[in-house]
Motif scaffolding. Structure first.
Motif, mmCIF file in Angstrom:
data_model
loop_
_atom_site.group_PDB
_atom_site.id
_atom_site.type_symbol
_atom_site.label_atom_id
_atom_site.label_comp_id
_atom_site.label_asym_id
_atom_site.label_seq_id
_atom_site.Cartn_x
_atom_site.Cartn_y
_atom_site.Cartn_z
ATOM 1 N N TRP A 330 0.829 -1.199 0.000
ATOM 2 C CA TRP A 330 0.000 0.000 0.000
ATOM 3 C C TRP A 330 0.870 1.259 0.000
ATOM 4 O O TRP A 330 0.682 2.167 -0.794
ATOM 5 C CB TRP A 330 -0.920 0.000 1.245
ATOM 6 C CG TRP A 330 -1.598 1.316 1.408
ATOM 7 C CD1 TRP A 330 -2.703 1.749 0.741
ATOM 8 C CD2 TRP A 330 -1.183 2.392 2.253
ATOM 9 N NE1 TRP A 330 -2.995 3.033 1.115
ATOM 10 C CE2 TRP A 330 -2.078 3.444 2.038
ATOM 11 C CE3 TRP A 330 -0.132 2.570 3.146
ATOM 12 C CZ2 TRP A 330 -1.966 4.659 2.704
ATOM 13 C CZ3 TRP A 330 -0.019 3.772 3.818
ATOM 14 C CH2 TRP A 330 -0.926 4.809 3.592
ATOM 15 N N GLY A 333 2.633 2.493 -3.126
ATOM 16 C CA GLY A 333 1.786 3.241 -4.034
ATOM 17 C C GLY A 333 1.783 2.731 -5.468
ATOM 18 O O GLY A 333 1.235 3.369 -6.348
ATOM 19 N N ASN A 334 2.386 1.570 -5.688
ATOM 20 C CA ASN A 334 2.390 1.008 -7.035
ATOM 21 C C ASN A 334 1.067 0.269 -7.252
ATOM 22 O O ASN A 334 0.729 -0.654 -6.521
ATOM 23 C CB ASN A 334 3.576 0.041 -7.141
ATOM 24 C CG ASN A 334 3.687 -0.585 -8.507
ATOM 25 O OD1 ASN A 334 2.684 -0.950 -9.120
ATOM 26 N ND2 ASN A 334 4.906 -0.708 -8.990
ATOM 27 N N LYS A 335 0.336 0.687 -8.268
ATOM 28 C CA LYS A 335 -1.025 0.144 -8.380
ATOM 29 C C LYS A 335 -1.042 -1.332 -8.735
ATOM 30 O O LYS A 335 -1.968 -2.054 -8.385
ATOM 31 C CB LYS A 335 -1.859 0.957 -9.358
ATOM 32 C CG LYS A 335 -1.339 1.034 -10.751
ATOM 33 C CD LYS A 335 -2.222 1.948 -11.578
ATOM 34 C CE LYS A 335 -1.625 2.094 -12.961
ATOM 35 N NZ LYS A 335 -2.382 3.030 -13.791
ATOM 36 N N TYR A 336 -0.013 -1.792 -9.426
ATOM 37 C CA TYR A 336 0.023 -3.226 -9.768
ATOM 38 C C TYR A 336 0.268 -4.070 -8.512
ATOM 39 O O TYR A 336 -0.312 -5.128 -8.324
ATOM 40 C CB TYR A 336 1.103 -3.489 -10.807
ATOM 41 C CG TYR A 336 0.859 -2.723 -12.075
ATOM 42 C CD1 TYR A 336 -0.176 -3.108 -12.925
ATOM 43 C CD2 TYR A 336 1.603 -1.601 -12.395
ATOM 44 C CE1 TYR A 336 -0.439 -2.396 -14.080
ATOM 45 C CE2 TYR A 336 1.348 -0.878 -13.543
ATOM 46 C CZ TYR A 336 0.324 -1.275 -14.382
ATOM 47 O OH TYR A 336 0.066 -0.574 -15.522
ATOM 48 N N GLU A 337 1.148 -3.537 -7.695
ATOM 49 C CA GLU A 337 1.453 -4.222 -6.442
ATOM 50 C C GLU A 337 0.199 -4.265 -5.560
ATOM 51 O O GLU A 337 -0.143 -5.295 -4.987
ATOM 52 C CB GLU A 337 2.583 -3.455 -5.731
ATOM 53 C CG GLU A 337 3.269 -4.192 -4.620
ATOM 54 C CD GLU A 337 4.199 -5.298 -5.095
ATOM 55 O OE1 GLU A 337 4.639 -5.275 -6.256
ATOM 56 O OE2 GLU A 337 4.448 -6.213 -4.287
ATOM 57 N N MET A 338 -0.468 -3.132 -5.504
ATOM 58 C CA MET A 338 -1.685 -3.087 -4.680
ATOM 59 C C MET A 338 -2.735 -4.043 -5.228
ATOM 60 O O MET A 338 -3.422 -4.723 -4.478
ATOM 61 C CB MET A 338 -2.222 -1.660 -4.649
ATOM 62 C CG MET A 338 -1.477 -0.768 -3.676
ATOM 63 S SD MET A 338 -2.299 0.789 -3.426
ATOM 64 C CE MET A 338 -1.771 1.700 -4.844
ATOM 65 N N ALA A 339 -2.831 -4.081 -6.546
ATOM 66 C CA ALA A 339 -3.827 -4.965 -7.146
ATOM 67 C C ALA A 339 -3.499 -6.418 -6.841
ATOM 68 O O ALA A 339 -4.393 -7.222 -6.539
ATOM 69 C CB ALA A 339 -3.870 -4.741 -8.649
ATOM 70 N N ARG A 342 -4.515 -7.032 -3.367
ATOM 71 C CA ARG A 342 -5.970 -6.998 -3.266
ATOM 72 C C ARG A 342 -6.546 -8.318 -3.786
ATOM 73 O O ARG A 342 -7.440 -8.907 -3.196
ATOM 74 C CB ARG A 342 -6.491 -5.819 -4.087
ATOM 75 C CG ARG A 342 -7.876 -5.404 -3.727
ATOM 76 C CD ARG A 342 -8.384 -4.329 -4.673
ATOM 77 N NE ARG A 342 -9.819 -4.470 -4.780
ATOM 78 C CZ ARG A 342 -10.665 -3.969 -3.901
ATOM 79 N NH1 ARG A 342 -10.226 -3.273 -2.879
ATOM 80 N NH2 ARG A 342 -11.961 -4.163 -4.018
ATOM 81 N N HIS B 171 0.911 12.854 -6.324
ATOM 82 C CA HIS B 171 -0.077 11.783 -6.171
ATOM 83 C C HIS B 171 0.275 10.858 -5.003
ATOM 84 O O HIS B 171 -0.592 10.458 -4.226
ATOM 85 C CB HIS B 171 -0.176 10.981 -7.463
ATOM 86 C CG HIS B 171 -0.966 9.731 -7.278
ATOM 87 N ND1 HIS B 171 -2.331 9.752 -7.131
ATOM 88 C CD2 HIS B 171 -0.588 8.446 -7.130
ATOM 89 C CE1 HIS B 171 -2.753 8.517 -6.926
ATOM 90 N NE2 HIS B 171 -1.726 7.706 -6.927
ATOM 91 N N HIS B 175 -1.769 9.656 -1.786
ATOM 92 C CA HIS B 175 -2.000 8.236 -1.523
ATOM 93 C C HIS B 175 -1.551 7.851 -0.114
ATOM 94 O O HIS B 175 -2.206 7.081 0.584
ATOM 95 C CB HIS B 175 -1.244 7.407 -2.563
ATOM 96 C CG HIS B 175 -1.295 5.941 -2.310
ATOM 97 N ND1 HIS B 175 -2.410 5.197 -2.564
ATOM 98 C CD2 HIS B 175 -0.376 5.095 -1.785
ATOM 99 C CE1 HIS B 175 -2.178 3.943 -2.226
ATOM 100 N NE2 HIS B 175 -0.956 3.850 -1.747
#
Lengths: 473, 458
Positions: A330, A333-339, A342, B171, B175
């Motif tokens: 989290w 902040g890397n969205k792929y990691e978060m996905a 998740r 950003h 976040h």
């Protein structure tokens, strides 16, 4: 009592005694009789009840492998995103199990933990069998099994070398080194006990075989001197191996840029997890063995208590790593990691596996904070079973969930193991248990010479108690 | 077992004679005091922004050692160990420096210094000021202060969100706002010192109470408490490292960070404990400590030399191999320009040399050589923490012009500031630490395992 006294002994008013490592003040003779008795006597019925199904299960492995090699890797459930399914999960699971043995024999030896002597032999044996089970999976996963020797660093044809930049190749080196050193270490420890068995053997073939492997051990001062130096050196050599093998295994994943795989805490986290799973397996095997062969005086509640504490401690380290991974997934902040995370925990293909892992590995061992639980064999066995299951799921969760839903949603696919994978994995349990039972049948399950070395009688300053009983008994 | 060893011991334990350490204490105080005055001057001078990095460096160096002391203390109790009773009070005293560090962290927590150190608070302050400027323009009186932080935070978060739309670089700030906001930062910052400090004081008080009555219950109680405190320590030490060090660059992240900083702190705390023990022995105390104790402490230090290298290598290697820009930025800074010399030296200074030196058993048993290794490790720790903190200074503070004209990525002369800050914090910590020593017995004289510790063989 302390008034006017001047020596260290008297300045301290009272002492707190340690629990004895062998109960009931047993003699050297008793220990030899009891442990050799397991090998020399007839095996109890339960041994056969366990051994025959193990052999039967082993045949599953044989069948699964023959079918796989003769047909092709397509008989497994691997699909496009999940090129590594159960094979890698099982590999890492078994390799992890194989860590407790060397930890107990090497690291606990270097830290002078005398309680290790009752359990080190069996756990080292378990290590070897677990590594054998582990080695099967990558070997047959290569597809063309007959070319597996290409993994060896020899310019096999046309100057083709291995990819030395690949963590998978490092695995080959790490695991084979680990196995080799573990075998030598285990065998070295066996030598004095093999000589004992040789000297007691009544049958000529037994005498010959035990004598052959005892390497002419006579127990002279000179022998012991060399033996102890060699043992210390091997312990020192094995210690970095305990760390390196699972660290290298973790590199298989962490060096990649797959979300959920690439995280810097992997090496120590994998090592802690391996020790955790390994100890659970040691207890899973030793608690029944203790009962079947009546080894209560040698594997005491104190031993089980200590191992339960280690499980609780390493389980908490694993818990720390899970939570740190989540936090940094989290925080980074890397969205792929978060996905990826998740998907693992909420809405991916396998969140049930994640929560199963979380419960088995982090929640269940917390009962070991309570002494009552550490001393209750049923609770200990239940938690160990949880850990055995949980550690398998940990690998499954890490490997499969991260790639089943990787970068391209169009390529996502659920992974299902086929019956071939299932019977192969079940078969490895047959191999593991079968070999372990054979080990109990033919070799001393507890290191006699080492246990004798930690008895109070082994201390040169030991005085025979006048009352005829050990002060601790 | 008992009759063969006679170590002459006073029945009521040993107490350090104040006068024996008074001269050193005075020197330490003088350094600390003069440094403090110099620091105050520097904090109100234009050098303030540069100096706060030096202060953080000095502060965290000593804080990490104190935290390591707490770790060894808790571990010793939790594992029911017997070997270290003779030296346990040394660890207790090192751990009890943690609450004192609360005073030394204050400069870091002051808003203008904090903003110079941490870009994320600087940005938040800027957005906050902008927001308040707009609010006052609309004559929205700042009434309803009772609405409190929650309301303010919420609106600030919203403002960060709006800013991030204009400037995508922000950003991440938006976040991370639930974690990286000032209120939570202060709560955590004070929490580390108060909670970990209370643990240290509590553990020592259990131990000193046993000095009086010799009751076993203190041993048992310490063991239980230590087991419970270990997870708190693990979380506290990890997040302190994240908040004070990793957040120097709030965009960067690594799951290994807490373990990495912890490894160095445990290693060097052991080094300090060995040095303090040798020092007390030279003054004629701690006869309960034998070369066997030095051997064990040397082995533990050796083990942590390896552990530190293992963790540091793993972190570096995984980031290097995967080559993801968000992660490599930390190492690119430290592996380029002039910093690469320090980074390359670290491998030799922090690992290869102490590893080879500490290998033989006789080195670990000899107070002379083990002391040398300890001093060496403490210098290596200096380099390690210097490389963690100081390279960020130029990146954060240099103007574009300075960046372009720089021949090396650091401010010339700033090294002097680092020395001042280090000497100040060091002087005050040493002064405080030596002040604690005479107040209690030097070893737990009625611990039921003291006997076991004195007759240690390994």
């Amino acid at each position: 009592m302390a008034n006017g006294s001047t020596t260290a002994d008297e300045a301290t008013p009272t002492r707190m005694e340690r629990e004895p490592l062998v109960l009931n003040n047993r003699s050297y003779h008793w220990i030899t009789e009891r442990i050799c008795g397991v090998v020399e006597g007839r095996q109890p019925l339960i041994w056969w009840i366990l051994f025959l199904p193990s052999v039967f299960l082993m045949s599953f492995l044989l069948f699964g492998l023959v079918y796989l090699i003769s047909t092709g890797v397509g008989v497994w459930g691997n699909n496009h995103p999940v090129g590594w399914g159960w094979a890698i999960t099982n590999f890492v699971f078994w390799i992890g199990i194989g860590h407790a043995g060397t930890l107990i024999s090497a690291i606990l030896f270097l830290t002078r933990q005398k309680w290790r002597t009752s359990i080190n032999r069996a756990s080292e044996a378990m290590t070897l069998f677990a590594v054998m089970c582990a080695g099967i999976f990558p070997a047959v996963h290569v597809g063309r099994f007959w070319q597996v020797w290409f993994l060896a660093p020899i310019p096999n044809a046309n100057g083709i070398w291995q990819n030395f930049k690949s963590a998978l190749l490092w695995d080959v080196f790490a695991v084979s080194t680990y196995f080799t050193v573990s075998v030598i270490f285990w065998y070295l420890g066996l030598v004095p006990d093999l000589a004992t068995l040789r000297d007691r053997a009544k049958n000529g073939i037994q005498k010959f075989l035990y004598g052959l492997f005892a390497l002419g051990w006579r127990g002279s001062n000179r022998h012991w001197n060399h033996y102890e130096m060699a043992y210390l050196l091997l312990a020192a050599l094995s210690t970095p191996l305990v760390l390196s093998v699972h660290s290298v295994v973790s590199f298989d994943f962490a060096t990649s840029v797959v979300p959920g795989w690439h995280t810097t805490i992997f090496p120590p986290y994998f090592v802690a997890g391996a020790i955790f799973g390994g100890f659970a397996m040691v207890l899973t095997l030793m608690i029944p063995a203790r009962r079947i062969y009546n080894l209560y005086d040698l594997i005491t509640p104190k031993h089980i208590d200590n191992m339960a504490k280690i499980i609780c401690f390493t389980g908490s380290i694993v818990g720390y790593a899970y939570l740190m991974e989540l936090f940094i997934a989290w925080y980074g902040g890397n969205k792929y990691e978060m996905a990826a995370f998740r998907n693992r925990i909420i809405d991916g293909y396998y969140p049930w596996a994640y929560w199963c892992m979380m419960f088995c590995n982090v929640v269940a061992p917390q009962v070991f904070w309570f002494k009552w639980c550490r001393h209750n064999i049923v609770v200990v066995m239940c938690v160990c079973m949880c850990v055995n299951i949980g550690m398998w799921f940990e690998r499954f969760v890490i490997f499969v969930t991260s790639i089943a839903q990787d970068w391209l949603p169009g390529a996502w696919d659920m992974y299902h193991p086929t019956w071939v994978e299932q019977i192969t994995f079940a078969g490895t349990f047959g191999l593991f248990l079968g070999l372990f039972l054979l080990f109990i049948r033919f070799l001393p399950v507890i290191a006699m010479s080492e246990v004798k070395g930690v008895l109070p009688q082994a201390d040169p300053h030991y005085h025979e108690p006048e009352s005829g009983g050990n002060e601790n008994a | 077992m008992s009759a063969h060893s006679h170590i002459e011991l006073p029945p009521d334990g040993e107490r350090l004679d104040d006068s024996k350490v008074a001269p050193i204490r005075k020197v330490a105080f003088a350094i600390g005091f003069i440094g403090l005055i110099a620091s105050v001057v520097l904090f109100i001078s234009p050098l303030r922004e540069k100096f706060i990095y030096s202060w953080l460096f000095g502060f965290y160096y000593f804080f990490s050692i104190a935290l390591g002391g707490l770790f060894w203390l808790l571990l010793h109790h939790a594992t029911n160990s017997g070997w270290g009773i003779a030296v346990r009070r040394v660890f207790e005293n090192i751990a009890c420096v943690v609450p004192f560090m609360l005073l030394l962290v204050i400069p870091i927590l002051l808003p203008q210094n904090r903003d110079a150190l941490y870009e994320w608070t600087k940005e938040l302050t800027r957005i906050e000021a902008k927001m308040h400027g707009e609010e006052s323009g609309e004559v929205q009186a700042a009434a309803g202060a009772s609405m409190g932080e929650a309301h303010e935070d919420h609106s600030l978060r919203h403002a960060v969100h709006l800013e991030a739309k204009a400037d995508p670089h922000l950003h991440l700030l938006y976040h991370k706002y639930p974690y990286l906001n000032k209120t939570f930062f202060y709560l955590r910052a004070f929490g580390y010192f108060i909670i970990l400090g209370a643990i240290a004081l509590w553990m020592r008080s259990l131990s000193t109470r046993q000095d009086e009555d010799g009751n076993h219950k203190w041993t048992l109680r310490s063991r239980r408490a230590a087991c419970g405190f270990l997870p708190i320590f693990a979380v506290g030490a990890s997040f302190a490292a994240i908040d004070f060090l990793k957040c120097l660059d709030y965009a960067w992240f690594s799951t290994m960070w807490g373990v990495y900083v912890f490894a160095g702190s445990a290693l060097n705390s052991m080094a300090v404990a060995i040095l303090v023990t040798i020092f007390l022995q030279k003054l004629g105390y701690l006869k309960v400590v034998t070369d066997e104790h030095f051997h064990i402490m040397g082995k533990l230090m050796f083990a942590f030399v390896i552990f530190w290298a293992y963790v540091t290598f793993s972190q570096y290697f995984l980031i290097w191999y995967a080559n993801v820009p968000e992660e490599t930025k930390y190492f690119i800074t430290r592996n380029t320009e002039g910093w690469h010399i320090g980074s390359s030296a670290l491998m030799w200074v922090h690992f290869v040399i102490p590893f080879l030196f500490l290998l033989p058993a006789w080195v670990k048993k000899s107070t002379k050589y083990v002391a040398l290794a300890c001093v060496w490790n403490l210098i290596a720790h200096l380099l390690d923490h210097y490389l963690i903190i100081i390279p960020e200074r130029f990146i954060s503070l240099a103007t574009n012009e300075e960046m372009l004209n720089a021949t090396s990525p650091s401010f010339s002369g700033a090294f002097l500031l680092d020395i001042i800050a280090f000497a100040t914090v060091g002087g005050l910590v040493v002064w405080y630490f030596l002040g604690m020593l005479p107040k209690r017995r030097l070893y737990p004289c009625r611990d039921p395992r003291l006997h076991e510790s004195i007759h240690l063989t390994n």
